[in-house]
Design a protein around this motif. Sequence first.
Motif, short mmCIF file in Angstrom:
data_model
loop_
_atom_site.label_atom_id
_atom_site.label_comp_id
_atom_site.label_asym_id
_atom_site.label_seq_id
_atom_site.Cartn_x
_atom_site.Cartn_y
_atom_site.Cartn_z
N LEU A 165 0.86 -1.10 0.33
CA LEU A 165 0.04 0.08 -0.07
C LEU A 165 1.17 0.87 -0.30
N MET A 166 1.08 2.48 -0.97
CA MET A 166 1.43 3.39 -0.71
C MET A 166 0.46 4.31 -0.71
N PHE A 167 0.54 5.11 -0.10
CA PHE A 167 -0.24 6.14 0.93
C PHE A 167 0.53 7.53 0.65
N GLU A 168 -0.12 7.93 -0.18
CA GLU A 168 0.07 9.22 -0.87
C GLU A 168 -1.00 10.12 -0.54
N ARG A 169 -0.28 11.36 -0.43
CA ARG A 169 -1.11 13.00 -0.79
C ARG A 169 -0.81 14.01 -2.09
N GLY A 170 -1.34 14.71 -2.96
CA GLY A 170 -1.65 15.48 -3.52
C GLY A 170 -0.40 16.93 -3.29
N GLY A 171 0.65 17.06 -4.05
CA GLY A 171 1.63 17.93 -3.47
C GLY A 171 2.77 17.71 -2.82
N CYS A 172 2.87 16.16 -2.68
CA CYS A 172 3.51 15.16 -1.62
C CYS A 172 4.83 15.22 -2.49
N VAL A 173 6.03 16.42 -2.78
CA VAL A 173 7.64 15.98 -3.91
C VAL A 173 7.90 14.89 -3.69
N TRP A 174 7.98 14.02 -2.23
CA TRP A 174 9.04 12.92 -1.91
C TRP A 174 7.71 11.83 -2.69
N CYS A 175 6.79 12.31 -2.93
CA CYS A 175 4.94 11.12 -3.32
C CYS A 175 5.78 11.36 -5.40
N GLN A 176 5.86 12.54 -5.53
CA GLN A 176 6.97 12.53 -6.95
C GLN A 176 8.19 11.60 -7.79
N ARG A 177 8.65 12.14 -6.18
CA ARG A 177 10.14 12.03 -6.71
C ARG A 177 10.07 9.90 -6.80
N TRP A 178 9.17 9.51 -5.98
CA TRP A 178 9.07 7.76 -5.62
C TRP A 178 8.02 7.53 -7.63
N ASP A 179 7.35 8.54 -7.60
CA ASP A 179 7.23 8.03 -9.11
C ASP A 179 7.83 8.49 -10.21
N ARG A 180 8.83 9.30 -10.19
CA ARG A 180 9.83 9.44 -11.35
C ARG A 180 10.77 8.29 -11.04
N GLU A 181 10.70 8.13 -9.63
CA GLU A 181 12.16 6.94 -10.31
C GLU A 181 11.86 5.21 -10.01
N GLY A 236 -4.56 -9.30 5.10
CA GLY A 236 -5.29 -8.27 6.28
C GLY A 236 -3.68 -7.38 6.45
N ARG A 237 -3.38 -8.20 7.50
CA ARG A 237 -2.75 -7.34 8.03
C ARG A 237 -1.05 -6.85 7.86
N GLU A 238 -0.71 -5.32 8.58
CA GLU A 238 0.18 -5.25 8.45
C GLU A 238 1.86 -5.50 8.44
N ILE A 239 2.40 -5.95 8.05
CA ILE A 239 3.68 -6.82 8.26
C ILE A 239 4.55 -6.00 8.79
N GLY A 240 4.81 -4.39 7.85
CA GLY A 240 5.95 -3.70 8.50
C GLY A 240 5.45 -2.14 7.14
N ARG A 241 6.33 -1.26 7.22
CA ARG A 241 6.33 -0.25 6.71
C ARG A 241 7.64 0.37 5.98
N ILE A 242 6.90 1.51 5.28
CA ILE A 242 8.39 2.24 5.29
C ILE A 242 7.87 3.38 5.21
N THR A 243 8.62 4.33 6.02
CA THR A 243 7.62 5.72 5.66
C THR A 243 9.19 6.83 5.16
N GLY A 244 8.38 6.71 3.80
CA GLY A 244 8.98 8.05 3.72
C GLY A 244 10.25 7.42 2.12
N TYR A 245 10.78 8.66 1.54
CA TYR A 245 11.33 7.77 0.28
C TYR A 245 12.15 8.96 0.49
N VAL A 246 13.40 8.04 0.17
CA VAL A 246 15.04 9.14 0.06
C VAL A 246 15.62 8.54 -1.02
N ASN A 247 16.00 7.91 -2.15
CA ASN A 247 15.74 6.87 -2.95
C ASN A 247 16.10 6.03 -3.32
#
Length: 135
Positions: free
Chosen positions: A36-52, A99-110
């Motif tokens: 699951l990718m939680f995102e919001r409009g205008g998020c520059v890190w989401c946009q960077r993930w989308d590009r890379e 249906g259960r969370e195994i783990g998460r990655i918060t943020g995107y660096v590279n």
Amino acid sequence: MYHMVRQMLQKISRLALAVLTTALVWPAHMQASELLMFERGGCVWCQRWDREIGPVYDKTAEAKLLPLRRITTESQAARSITLASPVHYTPTFVVVDNGREIGRITGYVNDDAFWGLLAALAARIAPPRRSANRI
């Protein structure tokens, strides 16, 4: 008599429709694991993930194990998913199994950090069992 036959045919057709609907919907619910990718409009890190990552993700082995589902933080109520805690930052990637969370990655660096963290989370998911008859 015709009335009884008509009622029986209506019941059979309703039952057939229910079986067909279940057969069509069931595979969607059988997907045990996903990303699951939680995102919001205008998020520059989401946009960077989308590009890379976005253009190649669907072509990877990780995508076969963890198909991507995007969820906006505004509509965060991930139906039938039990999260360990609410998502506050974007992007947040949540690996879900049955249906259960195994783990998460918060943020995107590279991309290197993302792939390494995702591999560690994917390793927590048991591979599907193979039938004894398969080679």
